[in-house]
Design a protein around this motif. Structure first.
Motif, PDB file in Angstrom:
ATOM      1  N   LEU A 210      41.603  37.773  27.220  1.00 18.08           N
ATOM      2  CA  LEU A 210      42.280  37.486  28.035  1.00 18.08           C
ATOM      3  C   LEU A 210      42.420  35.729  28.699  1.00 18.08           C
ATOM      4  CD1 LEU A 210      43.839  39.048  29.992  1.00 18.08           C
ATOM      5  CD2 LEU A 210      41.986  39.763  31.176  1.00 18.08           C
ATOM      6  N   LEU A 211      43.948  35.105  29.273  1.00 20.65           N
ATOM      7  CA  LEU A 211      43.985  34.301  29.609  1.00 20.65           C
ATOM      8  C   LEU A 211      45.254  34.697  30.530  1.00 20.65           C
ATOM      9  CD1 LEU A 211      43.550  31.182  29.539  1.00 20.65           C
ATOM     10  CD2 LEU A 211      45.563  31.222  27.956  1.00 20.65           C
ATOM     11  N   PHE A 212      44.687  34.331  31.956  1.00 20.84           N
ATOM     12  CA  PHE A 212      45.785  34.894  32.890  1.00 20.84           C
ATOM     13  C   PHE A 212      45.824  33.874  34.037  1.00 20.84           C
ATOM     14  CE2 PHE A 212      41.826  36.779  34.187  1.00 20.84           C
ATOM     15  CZ  PHE A 212      41.672  36.265  35.546  1.00 20.84           C
ATOM     16  N   VAL A 213      46.874  33.440  34.954  1.00 17.12           N
ATOM     17  CA  VAL A 213      47.178  32.426  35.731  1.00 17.12           C
ATOM     18  C   VAL A 213      47.195  33.454  37.028  1.00 17.12           C
ATOM     19  CG1 VAL A 213      48.631  30.867  36.690  1.00 17.12           C
ATOM     20  CG2 VAL A 213      48.288  31.390  34.432  1.00 17.12           C
ATOM     21  N   SER A 214      46.618  33.068  38.040  1.00 19.12           N
ATOM     22  CA  SER A 214      46.997  33.369  39.146  1.00 19.12           C
ATOM     23  C   SER A 214      46.028  32.423  40.456  1.00 19.12           C
ATOM     24  CB  SER A 214      45.652  35.229  39.187  1.00 19.12           C
ATOM     25  OG  SER A 214      45.475  35.870  40.695  1.00 19.12           O
ATOM     26  N   HIS A 215      46.579  33.202  41.751  1.00 21.29           N
ATOM     27  CA  HIS A 215      46.112  32.305  42.601  1.00 21.29           C
ATOM     28  C   HIS A 215      45.306  33.379  43.732  1.00 21.29           C
ATOM     29  CE1 HIS A 215      49.853  33.817  43.986  1.00 21.29           C
ATOM     30  NE2 HIS A 215      49.025  34.670  45.276  1.00 21.29           N
ATOM     31  N   ASP A 216      44.985  34.090  43.234  1.00 21.51           N
ATOM     32  CA  ASP A 216      44.229  35.193  44.011  1.00 21.51           C
ATOM     33  C   ASP A 216      42.546  35.547  43.423  1.00 21.51           C
ATOM     34  OD1 ASP A 216      42.913  37.902  44.472  1.00 21.51           O
ATOM     35  OD2 ASP A 216      44.575  38.488  45.782  1.00 21.51           O
ATOM     36  N   ARG A 217      41.979  35.020  45.075  1.00 22.04           N
ATOM     37  CA  ARG A 217      40.760  34.379  44.338  1.00 22.04           C
ATOM     38  C   ARG A 217      39.291  35.587  43.726  1.00 22.04           C
ATOM     39  NH1 ARG A 217      41.166  30.447  49.154  1.00 22.04           N
ATOM     40  NH2 ARG A 217      43.384  32.046  50.030  1.00 22.04           N
ATOM     41  N   ASP A 218      40.138  36.806  45.080  1.00 26.09           N
ATOM     42  CA  ASP A 218      39.728  38.089  44.558  1.00 26.09           C
ATOM     43  C   ASP A 218      39.861  38.741  43.108  1.00 26.09           C
ATOM     44  OD1 ASP A 218      38.586  37.864  46.855  1.00 26.09           O
ATOM     45  OD2 ASP A 218      39.454  39.866  47.809  1.00 26.09           O
ATOM     46  N   PHE A 219      40.464  38.749  42.641  1.00 26.05           N
ATOM     47  CA  PHE A 219      41.359  38.886  41.454  1.00 26.05           C
ATOM     48  C   PHE A 219      40.499  38.174  40.832  1.00 26.05           C
ATOM     49  CE2 PHE A 219      44.180  38.853  37.996  1.00 26.05           C
ATOM     50  CZ  PHE A 219      43.905  40.360  37.987  1.00 26.05           C
ATOM     51  N   ILE A 220      40.435  36.744  40.088  1.00 19.93           N
ATOM     52  CA  ILE A 220      39.811  35.662  39.280  1.00 19.93           C
ATOM     53  C   ILE A 220      38.391  36.507  39.949  1.00 19.93           C
ATOM     54  CG2 ILE A 220      39.302  33.502  38.736  1.00 19.93           C
ATOM     55  CD1 ILE A 220      42.381  32.547  40.190  1.00 19.93           C
ATOM     56  N   ASP A 221      37.638  36.623  40.736  1.00 22.81           N
ATOM     57  CA  ASP A 221      36.639  36.674  40.427  1.00 22.81           C
ATOM     58  C   ASP A 221      36.254  38.170  39.847  1.00 22.81           C
ATOM     59  OD1 ASP A 221      34.936  34.902  41.410  1.00 22.81           O
ATOM     60  OD2 ASP A 221      35.273  35.766  43.551  1.00 22.81           O
ATOM     61  N   ALA A 222      36.550  39.034  39.996  1.00 32.28           N
ATOM     62  CA  ALA A 222      36.625  40.306  39.899  1.00 32.28           C
ATOM     63  C   ALA A 222      37.029  40.489  38.042  1.00 32.28           C
ATOM     64  CB  ALA A 222      37.945  41.595  40.458  1.00 32.28           C
ATOM     65  N   VAL A 223      37.057  39.880  37.655  1.00 30.35           N
ATOM     66  CA  VAL A 223      37.927  39.702  36.588  1.00 30.35           C
ATOM     67  C   VAL A 223      37.327  38.529  35.862  1.00 30.35           C
ATOM     68  CG1 VAL A 223      40.860  39.359  34.623  1.00 30.35           C
ATOM     69  CG2 VAL A 223      40.056  40.798  36.753  1.00 30.35           C
ATOM     70  N   ALA A 224      37.909  37.479  35.498  1.00 27.41           N
ATOM     71  CA  ALA A 224      37.219  35.889  34.219  1.00 27.41           C
ATOM     72  C   ALA A 224      35.952  36.180  34.675  1.00 27.41           C
ATOM     73  CB  ALA A 224      38.104  34.534  35.513  1.00 27.41           C
ATOM     74  N   ASP A 225      35.196  35.543  32.967  1.00 27.02           N
ATOM     75  CA  ASP A 225      33.986  34.960  33.445  1.00 27.02           C
ATOM     76  C   ASP A 225      34.296  33.661  32.764  1.00 27.02           C
ATOM     77  OD1 ASP A 225      34.962  34.836  30.323  1.00 27.02           O
ATOM     78  OD2 ASP A 225      33.735  36.774  29.875  1.00 27.02           O
ATOM     79  N   ARG A 226      35.269  32.690  32.969  1.00 32.28           N
ATOM     80  CA  ARG A 226      35.212  31.245  32.718  1.00 32.28           C
ATOM     81  C   ARG A 226      36.526  31.419  33.571  1.00 32.28           C
ATOM     82  NH1 ARG A 226      34.572  28.698  27.388  1.00 32.28           N
ATOM     83  NH2 ARG A 226      32.939  28.956  27.419  1.00 32.28           N
ATOM     84  N   ILE A 227      37.189  30.025  33.905  1.00 32.76           N
ATOM     85  CA  ILE A 227      37.928  29.696  34.547  1.00 32.76           C
ATOM     86  C   ILE A 227      38.415  28.244  33.820  1.00 32.76           C
ATOM     87  CG2 ILE A 227      38.462  28.655  36.640  1.00 32.76           C
ATOM     88  CD1 ILE A 227      37.478  30.199  37.665  1.00 32.76           C
ATOM     89  N   VAL A 228      40.202  27.840  33.440  1.00 30.28           N
ATOM     90  CA  VAL A 228      40.062  26.481  32.991  1.00 30.28           C
ATOM     91  C   VAL A 228      41.069  26.107  33.925  1.00 30.28           C
ATOM     92  CG1 VAL A 228      41.333  25.304  31.177  1.00 30.28           C
ATOM     93  CG2 VAL A 228      39.732  27.306  30.507  1.00 30.28           C
ATOM     94  N   GLU A 229      41.153  25.002  34.455  1.00 31.98           N
ATOM     95  CA  GLU A 229      41.517  23.818  35.410  1.00 31.98           C
ATOM     96  C   GLU A 229      42.438  23.612  34.191  1.00 31.98           C
ATOM     97  OE1 GLU A 229      41.216  21.791  39.583  1.00 31.98           O
ATOM     98  OE2 GLU A 229      40.186  21.517  38.191  1.00 31.98           O
ATOM     99  N   LEU A 230      44.084  23.566  34.858  1.00 30.96           N
ATOM    100  CA  LEU A 230      44.963  22.421  33.954  1.00 30.96           C
ATOM    101  C   LEU A 230      45.260  20.983  35.525  1.00 30.96           C
ATOM    102  CD1 LEU A 230      46.209  21.301  32.214  1.00 30.96           C
ATOM    103  CD2 LEU A 230      48.600  22.731  33.097  1.00 30.96           C
ATOM    104  N   ALA A 231      44.739  19.987  35.018  1.00 30.07           N
ATOM    105  CA  ALA A 231      44.580  18.962  36.081  1.00 30.07           C
ATOM    106  C   ALA A 231      44.278  17.762  36.011  1.00 30.07           C
ATOM    107  CB  ALA A 231      43.772  19.287  37.356  1.00 30.07           C
TER     108      ALA A 231
END
Length: 675
Positions: A210-231
């Motif tokens: 699963l790879l997803f884009v989201s700005h919702d912090r609660d949603f990210i916390d509940a779903v993701a086990d890794r975060i990749v930042e594009l900057a």
């Protein structure tokens, strides 16, 4: 099934989005892709999905891997009913279901040879059952219900649905088809809090990639086990949820900034040497060597902290009356509707309050806003707007209505008297600095257009700010700045959003719109934000037309907006600054607890893995044949000792963290000061 991107680069014209991006997405990994608006997150997803080609680099996947992709905006969608569209995502099984329906229809016509049809129908039905076809229909119904579709809506033609509900149908189709690799671009934009909570649980148990884009912090916390930042044109990976990401990113930025500073000092030293001895023959070789070194040097790029952050600012608004808006037994609907949307609403919004409207999509949140603002008349009851109320409203589709042929500065400054202000400086505070202010609106990303629309709305002072889903398409830094600005905003705010983090941070109270009723709740009631969580007790709902009880009214009132005459002493309202500080303190406490819970879970997993390693090494050391190889015995014994020590240390850390968490859980919740 593993999806791997290697060395991806992509640009448009003179603008380079990213370069040399490498991303590994193994089975079972759930990755959140975050970054500023316009950094190329959607472009990267489209490359991973095989929809567009990169300028350089490759994307590899197993030949038989199935990729499912949900874009931000649907370009086209098939016909049929919602249920048919969702089931069709299952491929051959869906075709077999269509064959069964066709045979059922033909069996009703006596002109056809019944014996052959019955035999074909029996074979098809048997195969359909063996392949789990009936379970497919049940699964489709379950997913549609989870995403907010009623049984009647599931049988509606897809073309009758709004864009948001079509997006839900497309998401349901993907979930039912269960692809090996799932790519989602802002899947929560069109979901309400009920559907978001359901989707969180569904994706947290997703077995594929699963790879997803989201700005919702609660949603990210509940779903993701890794975060990749594009900057800054590259990606950086962080383990854990959003809270860990914030800490790790800050530490990473500090390390990068320190390395960049060291490099800058070294470059300056070399440049001084070159400048000093450029024309001295005896130093020519050393000078040329250093010049070549500088030319080949890979300069460290420091990600900008400010470029991603939209700065929302508010001038002091004119003072309105104490009661900004008041409804009494108000009922509202549409002339061509089947009945009232909201009935018997009795509430009052007072000056300085921040009120969030929550509830399922279609329940009537936007309708209630229109009633409060006088855009819809009540069919019963009364609606009153307070004295000297000046309104600025941000709609869900306001950003899409901007003129794409104009430059950002033209859209922003149209009709505004600048006074002493430099409008370019003001627009720069919203993230449009330098040449960005001269970009055409058509060239902006969805989040940048939203930022521009909000900037245009907020540049003049008002005392009632109405925001309908303002965070859609905003990046995380912009959401943070919006949160801070709303916490400091001196006027009154009516807010419709599905961003539960934002609601907790800024809302003084909630209006829950559900089943035709509008119910008040003090503070950010978790039972409203997570309505399907059985561990959170829910208040008893009010009957239609009844007034809110004392349990859902501000202390010291017997009706919304009116002081009661009870014998209880009146408690003064806290100031906006005190309320903002209380919200920030509550947010910090929740973040601290959330991080501790994840630490306990991470330590438990790490200890279990270390303990398994100890057991495996013990089994290997128990093999008699091993002792014919003394060197291997020594290596395994050392590894066993190290693994045992590591497991013991992790166990001690886990026990200490668990004890700390249990102590925090046993503490009574802090009382909310009366207002």
């Amino acid at each position: 099934m593993t999806l791997t991107a290697s060395g991806l680069s992509k640009g448009y014209g003179t603008r380079q989005l990213f370069e040399g991006v490498t991303l590994h997405l193994p089975a079972g990994r759930r990755v959140a892709l975050v970054g500023g608006n316009g950094t190329g997150k959607t472009t990267l997803l489209e490359i991973m999905a095989g929809m567009i080609e990169p300028d350089a680099g490759t994307v590899t996947k197993p030949r038989d891997a199935r990729i499912g992709y949900l874009p931000q905006d649907l370009r086209d969608i098939s016909g049929g009913t919602v249920r048919q569209h969702v089931i069709a995502g299952a491929g051959p099984l869906a075709e077999l279901a269509g064959t069964l329906k066709e045979l059922e229809s033909r069996l009703g016509h006596s002109a056809d040879p019944q014996h052959d049809l019955v035999a074909r129908y029996g074979e098809a039905q048997s195969l359909f059952e063996q392949l789990g076809g009936y379970a497919l229909e049940a699964e489709a119904a379950k997913v549609l219900a989870g995403l907010g579709f009623s049984a009647a809506d599931s049988d509606r033609p897809l073309k009758e649905l709004s864009g948001g509900w079509r997006m839900r149908a497309a998401l349901a189709r993907l979930l039912v088809s269960e692809p090996d690799i799932l790519l989602l671009d802002e899947p929560t934009n069109h979901l309400d809090v009920d559907s978001m909570a359901w989707l969180e649980r569904r994706l947290a148990a997703w077995s594929g990639s699963l790879l997803f884009v989201s700005h919702d912090r609660d949603f990210i916390d509940a779903v993701a086990d890794r975060i990749v930042e594009l900057a800054s044109g590259t990606v950086t990976a962080y383990e854990g949820g959003f809270a860990e990401f914030v800490v790790a990113r800050t530490e990473h930025l500090e390390r990068v900034e320190a390395a960049a500073a060291r490099q800058a000092r070294e470059v300056a030293r070399v440049e001084r040497f070159v400048e000093r001895f450029r024309y001295k023959a005896s130093k020519a070789r050393q000078v040329q060597s250093r010049v070549k070194t500088l030319q080949k040097l890979d300069r460290i790029q420091v990600p900008s902290r400010s470029d991603l952050a939209a700065r929302f600012d508010f001038d002091a608004p004119p003072r309105s009356g104490r009661v900004v808006a008041e409804l009494e037994e108000a009922t509202v609907g549409y002339p061509d509707g089947d009945g009232p949307v909201v009935s018997g609403a009795t509430l009052a919004v007072e000056r300085g309050q921040t009120v969030a409207l929550v509830g399922p999509n279609g329940a009537g949140k936007t309708t209630l806003l229109k009633l409060i603002l006088g855009e819809l008349p009540p069919s019963a009851g009364t609606v009153r707007i307070g004295a000297n109320v000046r309104v600025a409203a941000f709609g869900q589709h306001q950003a899409d209505e901007l003129d794409g042929t104009k430059r950002a500065i033209e859209v922003f400054s149209a009709g505004i008297d600048p006074g002493r202000r430099n409008l370019r400086t003001v627009l720069g505070a919203f993230g449009f600095t330098g040449d960005d202010a001269d970009r055409r609106v058509a060239e902006l990303s969805g989040g940048e257009r939203t930022r521009l629309a909000l900037a245009r709305l907020m540049v003049e002072p008002v005392n009632l700010l109405v925001l309908d889903e303002p965070t859609n398409h905003l990046d995380l830094p912009s959401c943070d700045i919006l949160e801070d600005a709303l916490g400091a905003y001196p006027g009154t705010v009516l807010l419709v959003t599905h961003d539960r983090h934002l609601i907790r941070a800024v809302a003084d109270m909630l209006i829950e719109v559900r089943h035709g009723r509008a119910v008040w709740h003090l503070g950010a009631d978790e039972s409203v934000l997570y309505p399907d969580d059985p561990s959170v007790p829910r208040p008893s709902p009010l009957a239609p037309g009844t007034r809110p009880s004392a349990a859902v009214l501000p202390v010291g009132t017997d009706e919304p907006g009116r002081q009661n005459q009870s014998s209880e002493p009146h408690q003064p309202r806290t100031s906006p600054a005190d309320r903002a500080e209380r919200r920030r303190a509550g947010a910090r406490a929740r973040a601290a607890t959330s991080a501790l819970r994840r630490r306990v879970a991470d330590l438990e997993r790490s200890w279990a893995a270390a303990d398994t390693e100890v057991s495996d090494l013990h089994v290997r050391l128990s093999d008699p044949a091993l002792y014919d190889r003394p060197e291997e015995v020594h290596a395994l014994a050392s590894a066993h000792t190290e693994a045992s020590d590591r497991a013991a240390a992790l166990l001690a850390q886990w026990e200490a963290s668990l004890a700390e968490l249990e102590a925090l859980d046993q503490q009574p919740a802090p009382e909310r000061p009366a207002e």
